[in-house]
Design a protein around this motif. Structure first.
Motif, PDB file in Angstrom:
ATOM      1  N   ILE A 137      17.335   5.414   0.843  1.00  0.00           N
ATOM      2  CA  ILE A 137      17.554   4.283   0.274  1.00  0.00           C
ATOM      3  C   ILE A 137      17.472   2.947   0.767  1.00  0.00           C
ATOM      4  O   ILE A 137      16.722   2.044   0.217  1.00  0.00           O
ATOM      5  N   GLU A 138      18.027   2.916   1.892  1.00  0.00           N
ATOM      6  CA  GLU A 138      17.835   1.535   2.658  1.00  0.00           C
ATOM      7  C   GLU A 138      16.416   0.961   2.813  1.00  0.00           C
ATOM      8  O   GLU A 138      15.993   0.181   2.551  1.00  0.00           O
ATOM      9  N   ASN A 139      15.709   2.108   3.249  1.00  0.00           N
ATOM     10  CA  ASN A 139      14.183   1.763   3.805  1.00  0.00           C
ATOM     11  C   ASN A 139      13.342   1.740   2.380  1.00  0.00           C
ATOM     12  O   ASN A 139      12.273   0.976   2.576  1.00  0.00           O
ATOM     13  N   ILE A 140      13.436   2.381   1.429  1.00  0.00           N
ATOM     14  CA  ILE A 140      13.034   2.134   0.204  1.00  0.00           C
ATOM     15  C   ILE A 140      13.037   0.773  -0.223  1.00  0.00           C
ATOM     16  O   ILE A 140      12.403  -0.238  -0.726  1.00  0.00           O
TER      17      ILE A 140
ATOM     18  N   THR B 209       0.737  -1.213  -0.165  1.00  0.00           N
ATOM     19  CA  THR B 209       0.087  -0.101   0.054  1.00  0.00           C
ATOM     20  C   THR B 209       0.830   1.342  -0.073  1.00  0.00           C
ATOM     21  O   THR B 209       2.034   1.234   0.415  1.00  0.00           O
ATOM     22  N   SER B 210       0.335   2.342  -0.393  1.00  0.00           N
ATOM     23  CA  SER B 210       1.063   3.614  -0.512  1.00  0.00           C
ATOM     24  C   SER B 210       1.104   3.988   1.124  1.00  0.00           C
ATOM     25  O   SER B 210       2.200   4.789   1.366  1.00  0.00           O
ATOM     26  N   ALA B 211       0.304   3.861   1.855  1.00  0.00           N
ATOM     27  CA  ALA B 211       0.705   4.068   3.411  1.00  0.00           C
ATOM     28  C   ALA B 211       1.805   3.599   3.860  1.00  0.00           C
ATOM     29  O   ALA B 211       2.716   4.157   4.541  1.00  0.00           O
ATOM     30  N   TYR B 212       1.971   2.215   3.642  1.00  0.00           N
ATOM     31  CA  TYR B 212       3.147   1.642   3.803  1.00  0.00           C
ATOM     32  C   TYR B 212       4.670   2.090   3.370  1.00  0.00           C
ATOM     33  O   TYR B 212       5.409   2.237   3.885  1.00  0.00           O
ATOM     34  N   PHE B 213       4.575   2.524   2.105  1.00  0.00           N
ATOM     35  CA  PHE B 213       5.541   3.180   1.455  1.00  0.00           C
ATOM     36  C   PHE B 213       5.940   4.410   1.998  1.00  0.00           C
ATOM     37  O   PHE B 213       7.015   4.841   2.173  1.00  0.00           O
ATOM     38  N   ILE B 214       4.742   5.228   2.263  1.00  0.00           N
ATOM     39  CA  ILE B 214       4.965   6.519   3.073  1.00  0.00           C
ATOM     40  C   ILE B 214       5.768   6.250   4.321  1.00  0.00           C
ATOM     41  O   ILE B 214       6.600   7.107   4.850  1.00  0.00           O
ATOM     42  N   SER B 215       5.024   5.338   5.169  1.00  0.00           N
ATOM     43  CA  SER B 215       5.937   5.083   6.296  1.00  0.00           C
ATOM     44  C   SER B 215       7.048   4.651   6.370  1.00  0.00           C
ATOM     45  O   SER B 215       8.182   5.287   7.446  1.00  0.00           O
ATOM     46  N   GLN B 216       7.634   3.632   5.227  1.00  0.00           N
ATOM     47  CA  GLN B 216       8.776   3.413   4.993  1.00  0.00           C
ATOM     48  C   GLN B 216       9.806   4.878   4.824  1.00  0.00           C
ATOM     49  O   GLN B 216      10.905   4.917   5.212  1.00  0.00           O
TER      50      GLN B 216
END
Lengths: 293, 237
Positions: free
Chosen positions: A253-256, A2-9
């Protein structure tokens, strides 16, 4: 995904990146002013985390004394490191003090194992976590605390470097030791202070990591040392602002990378990025300023 | 005697750079050391500032034996050393370079510092125009002026200049020598190292000739200018 997950990462990456940036700033300050590389930085971070652990344990969960305590203790540790690893090797080839810092980092790690124990120490709920929602973005107060602390320390650092006599002393020593001595600057004392500034930033970063991961353990410094060095490399080793940028980039970069794969690949992304950088832009982001001969 | 160098020898490894050097500088004088490349002139100055470790001998400054002093403690006594090759701080603004120069003198208040800076800007209007610019972006002559101005910011008693004319255009060299005279008028003592022997001896009260790490001749500036050997070796006539 989900995009929420992406944003939180992404937020997570920004926070970690800010902490890496703080450690990398320390590395850049040390390399710039002392003139030698350091590989004890990760262990200094670890010591900073433990100091604040004990401050929280005996003094209650107050963030500011925790950060101050580790800042001051690692400042002193920086003086010790300078005396042991650098002071007597100023005229020796660079690898001597480099190896000395590696040795000293092992010593610190083992001292921590003996006195603090091998188990993870929990640093639970130093501040009670509250989440704020801004549209799709969720930010916790811990994250805001980290970003705020890093920002404040960076502002103080840049104030010291650009507006005070001590900043001029530090820059003079980093740009030309001999000329600095000839205009009456105490080079050894100034270099020691530079080393202490670098270490104290790492110590404060240790507190922040401890709070973020809610734990500290003796071997936590190992990869941090490498990541800080990586970030500093991105900045051409001695450029303070670009070292900070490098730290933030690596965190993100790590978290993405993790967001698309698995958390066990974390280090692969940061060091993979370093290798790419070294292949395509080995001098780092920092642009050499022109100087007439 | 303001400064005296007594029987000083320096070795770089097995190479003898200075052999039993002996000379003195009185207050208010301009004294010059001349000699060719590798004669040991720069080594002499660096030994006085204790950047190069001597093998034997003593150095007295203001009746103190400064032989074991650290470089910054020697500066604090009122000795300024403007090094060879200018060595200004390239990534610091002209203004910060000048401020850095005042650190050597702990007695200066911040108003003294402002005063000195105003004075330096009067002396060197070109530095004033460029005071925000990085030192490294200045031209060679301007960098030399910055190096000298930086040295004067500590309000020293003696100024040691190491080859201030090196690599500069003739017209700029003239300016530098006029400046040296001006520094003397401030009541400061000057120890000048030069390869440009004619100009140096022209303004010096006394001179010493160095060859292969030894002092081989001494005399007043005029005497040395008229000396046949000096003429043949250094004045090219």
């Amino acid at each position: 995904m989900t995009s929420a997950y992406f944003i939180s990462q992404l937020m997570n990456g920004l926070c970690l990146g800010a902490i890496y940036a703080l450690i990398a700033l320390g590395v850049a300050v040390i390399i710039g002013i002392v003139g030698f590389a350091t590989f004890t930085q990760g262990e200094v971070v670890m010591m900073g985390a433990y100091i604040s652990f004990y401050v929280f344990l005996y003094g209650g969960n107050h963030v500011i004394p925790g950060i101050l305590g580790s800042f001051i203790a690692t400042w002193v540790l920086g003086m010790i490191i300078y005396k042991i690893c650098y002071a007597r090797f100023l005229d020796a080839p660079e690898h001597i003090s480099l190896i000395c810092t590696i040795g000293f980092s092992m010593l610190l790690k083992n001292i921590a194992l003996i006195f603090f124990g091998a188990d993870k120490k929990p640093m639970l709920n130093v501040i009670k976590s509250i989440n704020y929602h801004f549209g799709p973005i969720t930010v916790s107060n811990v994250q805001l605390l980290i970003l705020g602390t890093v920002l404040i320390l960076v502002l103080i650092l840049s104030f010291v470097f650009t507006k005070t006599d001590w900043g001029i002393r530090l820059k003079a020593v980093s740009q030309n030791r001999e000329a600095a001595a000839l205009i009456g600057i105490d080079v050894e004392k100034t270099a020691m202070i530079g080393n202490s500034i670098g270490c104290a930033l790492a110590g404060a970063a240790g507190t922040l990591i401890g709070i973020y991961y809610q734990s500290c353990y003796p071997t936590m410094g190992a990869t941090l040392s490498m990541k800080a060095f990586t970030s500093a490399t991105l900045g051409g080793l001695t450029s303070v602002p670009f070292a900070a940028l490098g730290g933030i980039l690596i965190g993100i970069i790590e978290n993405i990378g993790i967001a698309f794969s698995s958390a066990s690949f974390r280090d692969m992304f940061s060091f993979g990025f370093l290798i790419l950088m070294l292949i395509f832009k080995p001098t780092g982001f920092a642009r050499k300023r022109s100087v007439r001969a | 005697m303001l400064l005296s160098v007594n029987d000083v020898s320096v070795n770089y490894g097995y190479v003898e750079a200075l052999r039993h050097i002996h000379f003195y500088v009185d207050k208010g004088e301009i004294v010059t050391l001349i000699g060719s490349n590798g004669a040991g002139k720069t080594s002499t100055l660096k030994t006085i500032s204790n950047i190069v470790k001597r093998t034997s001998g003593t150095i007295m400054f203001k009746d103190k034996d400064i032989t074991g002093y650290r470089p910054n403690d020697i500066v604090a006594l009122g000795m300024c050393h403007v090094p060879e090759g200018r060595q200004i701080f390239p990534y610091m603004s002209v203004k910060d370079n000048l401020i850095a120069g005042s650190f050597g003198n702990k007695k200066l208040s911040s108003t003294d510092r402002e005063h000195l800076m105003e004075e330096m800007f009067e002396w060197f209007p070109r530095l004033k125009e460029r005071y925000r610019q990085d030192g490294g972006t200045l031209s060679g002559g301007e960098q030399q002026m910055l190096a000298i101005a930086r040295g004067l910011m500590m309000d020293p008693d003696i100024v040691m200049l190491d080859e201030p004319s090196l690599g500069l255009a003739p017209i700029v060299v003239e300016e530098i020598f006029e400046l040296i005279n001006k520094i003397r008028e401030l009541g400061k003592t000057i120890l000048l190292i030069e390869q440009n022997a004619a100009m140096a001896l022209g303004i010096a009260d006394r001179g010493y000739v160095m060859e292969n790490g030894r002092i081989t001749m001494t005399g007043t500036g005029q005497e040395l200018l008229e000396n046949e050997k000096v003429k043949a070796a250094y004045l090219g006539s």
